[in-house]
Write a protein that holds these residues in place. Structure first.
Motif, PDB file in Angstrom:
ATOM      1  N   GLU B   1       0.847  -1.194   0.000  1.00 16.08           N
ATOM      2  CA  GLU B   1       0.000   0.000   0.000  1.00 16.08           C
ATOM      3  C   GLU B   1       0.886   1.249   0.000  1.00 16.08           C
ATOM      4  O   GLU B   1       1.885   1.317   0.691  1.00 16.08           O
ATOM      5  N   ASP B   2       0.480   2.238  -0.801  1.00 14.74           N
ATOM      6  CA  ASP B   2       1.236   3.494  -0.865  1.00 14.74           C
ATOM      7  C   ASP B   2       1.188   4.206   0.482  1.00 14.74           C
ATOM      8  O   ASP B   2       0.134   4.254   1.119  1.00 14.74           O
ATOM      9  N   GLN B   3       2.352   4.739   0.905  1.00 12.83           N
ATOM     10  CA  GLN B   3       2.420   5.444   2.187  1.00 12.83           C
ATOM     11  C   GLN B   3       3.239   6.707   2.069  1.00 12.83           C
ATOM     12  O   GLN B   3       4.226   6.749   1.321  1.00 12.83           O
ATOM     13  N   VAL B   4       2.831   7.730   2.826  1.00  9.42           N
ATOM     14  CA  VAL B   4       3.541   9.007   2.846  1.00  9.42           C
ATOM     15  C   VAL B   4       3.734   9.421   4.295  1.00  9.42           C
ATOM     16  O   VAL B   4       2.767   9.448   5.060  1.00  9.42           O
ATOM     17  N   THR B   5       4.965   9.772   4.651  1.00  8.93           N
ATOM     18  CA  THR B   5       5.276  10.235   6.000  1.00  8.93           C
ATOM     19  C   THR B   5       5.966  11.586   5.903  1.00  8.93           C
ATOM     20  O   THR B   5       6.982  11.724   5.219  1.00  8.93           O
ATOM     21  N   GLN B   6       5.400  12.562   6.596  1.00  7.60           N
ATOM     22  CA  GLN B   6       5.980  13.898   6.568  1.00  7.60           C
ATOM     23  C   GLN B   6       6.600  14.236   7.922  1.00  7.60           C
ATOM     24  O   GLN B   6       6.071  13.876   8.973  1.00  7.60           O
ATOM     25  N   SER B   7       7.729  14.930   7.858  1.00  9.57           N
ATOM     26  CA  SER B   7       8.385  15.369   9.096  1.00  9.57           C
ATOM     27  C   SER B   7       9.033  16.731   8.882  1.00  9.57           C
ATOM     28  O   SER B   7       9.425  17.063   7.755  1.00  9.57           O
ATOM     29  N   PRO B   8       9.134  17.541   9.954  1.00  7.69           N
ATOM     30  CA  PRO B   8       8.506  17.310  11.253  1.00  7.69           C
ATOM     31  C   PRO B   8       6.998  17.564  11.179  1.00  7.69           C
ATOM     32  O   PRO B   8       6.506  18.057  10.173  1.00  7.69           O
ATOM     33  N   GLY B  29       5.487   2.236  -8.137  1.00 10.34           N
ATOM     34  CA  GLY B  29       5.428   2.954  -9.403  1.00 10.34           C
ATOM     35  C   GLY B  29       4.958   4.384  -9.228  1.00 10.34           C
ATOM     36  O   GLY B  29       3.795   4.698  -9.433  1.00 10.34           O
ATOM     37  N   LEU B  30       5.895   5.268  -8.872  1.00  7.64           N
ATOM     38  CA  LEU B  30       5.533   6.666  -8.652  1.00  7.64           C
ATOM     39  C   LEU B  30       5.104   7.298  -9.969  1.00  7.64           C
ATOM     40  O   LEU B  30       5.817   7.249 -10.970  1.00  7.64           O
ATOM     41  N   ARG B  31       3.941   7.918  -9.957  1.00  6.63           N
ATOM     42  CA  ARG B  31       3.452   8.616 -11.148  1.00  6.63           C
ATOM     43  C   ARG B  31       3.444  10.125 -10.950  1.00  6.63           C
ATOM     44  O   ARG B  31       3.315  10.875 -11.893  1.00  6.63           O
ATOM     45  N   GLY B  32       3.581  10.534  -9.700  1.00  9.96           N
ATOM     46  CA  GLY B  32       3.650  11.971  -9.442  1.00  9.96           C
ATOM     47  C   GLY B  32       3.703  12.214  -7.945  1.00  9.96           C
ATOM     48  O   GLY B  32       3.064  11.490  -7.180  1.00  9.96           O
ATOM     49  N   LEU B  33       4.498  13.202  -7.523  1.00 11.49           N
ATOM     50  CA  LEU B  33       4.527  13.619  -6.127  1.00 11.49           C
ATOM     51  C   LEU B  33       4.099  15.085  -6.102  1.00 11.49           C
ATOM     52  O   LEU B  33       4.610  15.903  -6.871  1.00 11.49           O
ATOM     53  N   TYR B  86       1.806  22.372   5.128  1.00 13.86           N
ATOM     54  CA  TYR B  86       2.266  21.908   3.824  1.00 13.86           C
ATOM     55  C   TYR B  86       2.024  20.402   3.727  1.00 13.86           C
ATOM     56  O   TYR B  86       2.485  19.632   4.565  1.00 13.86           O
ATOM     57  N   LEU B  87       1.281  20.023   2.700  1.00  9.43           N
ATOM     58  CA  LEU B  87       0.891  18.634   2.493  1.00  9.43           C
ATOM     59  C   LEU B  87       1.632  18.046   1.307  1.00  9.43           C
ATOM     60  O   LEU B  87       1.805  18.700   0.281  1.00  9.43           O
ATOM     61  N   CYS B  88       2.049  16.805   1.466  1.00 11.60           N
ATOM     62  CA  CYS B  88       2.699  16.057   0.399  1.00 11.60           C
ATOM     63  C   CYS B  88       1.765  14.906   0.023  1.00 11.60           C
ATOM     64  O   CYS B  88       1.107  14.320   0.900  1.00 11.60           O
ATOM     65  N   ALA B  89       1.688  14.577  -1.257  1.00 13.86           N
ATOM     66  CA  ALA B  89       0.843  13.469  -1.704  1.00 13.86           C
ATOM     67  C   ALA B  89       1.525  12.745  -2.855  1.00 13.86           C
ATOM     68  O   ALA B  89       2.253  13.371  -3.631  1.00 13.86           O
ATOM     69  N   VAL B  90       1.282  11.447  -2.953  1.00 14.68           N
ATOM     70  CA  VAL B  90       1.840  10.677  -4.062  1.00 14.68           C
ATOM     71  C   VAL B  90       0.725  10.000  -4.835  1.00 14.68           C
ATOM     72  O   VAL B  90      -0.267   9.555  -4.259  1.00 14.68           O
ATOM     73  N   GLY B  91       0.930   9.924  -6.126  1.00 13.49           N
ATOM     74  CA  GLY B  91       0.052   9.160  -6.999  1.00 13.49           C
ATOM     75  C   GLY B  91       0.876   8.004  -7.544  1.00 13.49           C
ATOM     76  O   GLY B  91       1.967   8.215  -8.070  1.00 13.49           O
ATOM     77  N   GLY B  92       0.358   6.799  -7.381  1.00 10.30           N
ATOM     78  CA  GLY B  92       1.139   5.642  -7.812  1.00 10.30           C
ATOM     79  C   GLY B  92       0.251   4.498  -8.248  1.00 10.30           C
ATOM     80  O   GLY B  92      -0.825   4.706  -8.791  1.00 10.30           O
ATOM     81  N   GLY B  93       0.718   3.302  -7.938  1.00  3.58           N
ATOM     82  CA  GLY B  93       0.025   2.114  -8.421  1.00  3.58           C
ATOM     83  C   GLY B  93      -1.350   1.893  -7.842  1.00  3.58           C
ATOM     84  O   GLY B  93      -2.159   1.167  -8.415  1.00  3.58           O
TER      85      GLY B  93
END
Lengths: 114, 109
Positions: B1-8, B29-33, B86-93
């Motif tokens: 499962e795709d996971q995103v961890t932001q710090s701090p 398979g990263l398609r976009g961050l 500030y939010l980070c997100a990934v699009g992948g498989g």
């Protein structure tokens, strides 16, 4: 010139009631989404529609029913509201249903269930 | 499962004090961050999309970079108006956008 708009901005209701949130986008996008942001600010997808067709349906109680009358509108109807449904709901849209396309978000609807 | 961890989770800076926010991800398979900014009571506002390792993008005082495992959002000489989450997100498989929990940035004058 709001790109993605939602109504209402705030919604306060009693447990057990049924409510709807409306979303409209004027970007000419094909794909629209509903997200839920909980009290810990975690943003999670609920549904996605592409050209009025449901393409993503996450593990969401069937009390939540999205409806897309046309590709510029995506509404969210919630039956039998529960305390745990309290959250901010965001609508978003993107040009296509691929995850290389940027998603543009609406201002959110803060739902409070008493 | 795709996971995103932001710090701090939260960062306090003085005006003009440069720093970086981190976004670590695991995705098939990263398609976009994507980087977004969210002000209180508002929806996420798009900042950048990065598609491949080594890519960099800049906008005013912000610069986003991407490696195979993480992305950094560098903030140079921040101003109080840069205060936001500030939010980070990934699009992948998984065919959906997966968000991190965000970094709340406060810039004091």
């Amino acid at each position: 010139d709001t790109a993605v708009s939602q109504t209402p901005k705030y919604l306060v209701t009693q447990m057990g009631n049924d409510k709807s949130i409306k979303c409209e986008q004027n970007l000419g996008h094909d794909t629209m989404y509903w997200y839920k942001q909980d009290s810990k600010k975690f943003l999670k997808i609920m549904f996605s529609y592409n050209n009025k067709e449901l393409i993503i349906n996450e593990t969401v109680p069937n009390r939540f029913s999205p409806k897309s009358p046309d590709k510029a509108h995506l509404n969210l109807h919630i039956n039998s509201l529960e305390l745990g449904d309290s959250a901010v709901y965001f609508c978003a849209s993107s040009h296509r249903a691929t995850y290389t396309d940027t998603q543009y978000f609406g201002p959110g609807t803060r739902l409070t269930v008493l | 499962e795709d996971q995103v961890t932001q710090s701090p989770e939260a960062l306090r800076l003085q005006e003009g004090e440069s720093s970086s926010l981190n976004c670590s991800y695991t995705v098939s398979g990263l398609r976009g961050l994507f980087w977004y900014r969210q002000d209180p009571g508002k929806g996420p506002e798009f900042l950048f999309t990065l598609y491949s390792a080594g890519e960099e993008k800049e906008k005013e005082r912000l610069k986003a970079t991407l490696t195979k495992k993480e992305s950094f959002l560098h903030i140079t000489a921040p101003k109080p108006e840069d205060s936001a989450t500030y939010l980070c997100a990934v699009g992948g498989g998984s065919e959906k956008l997966v968000f991190g929990k965000g970094t709340k940035l406060t810039v004091n004058p």
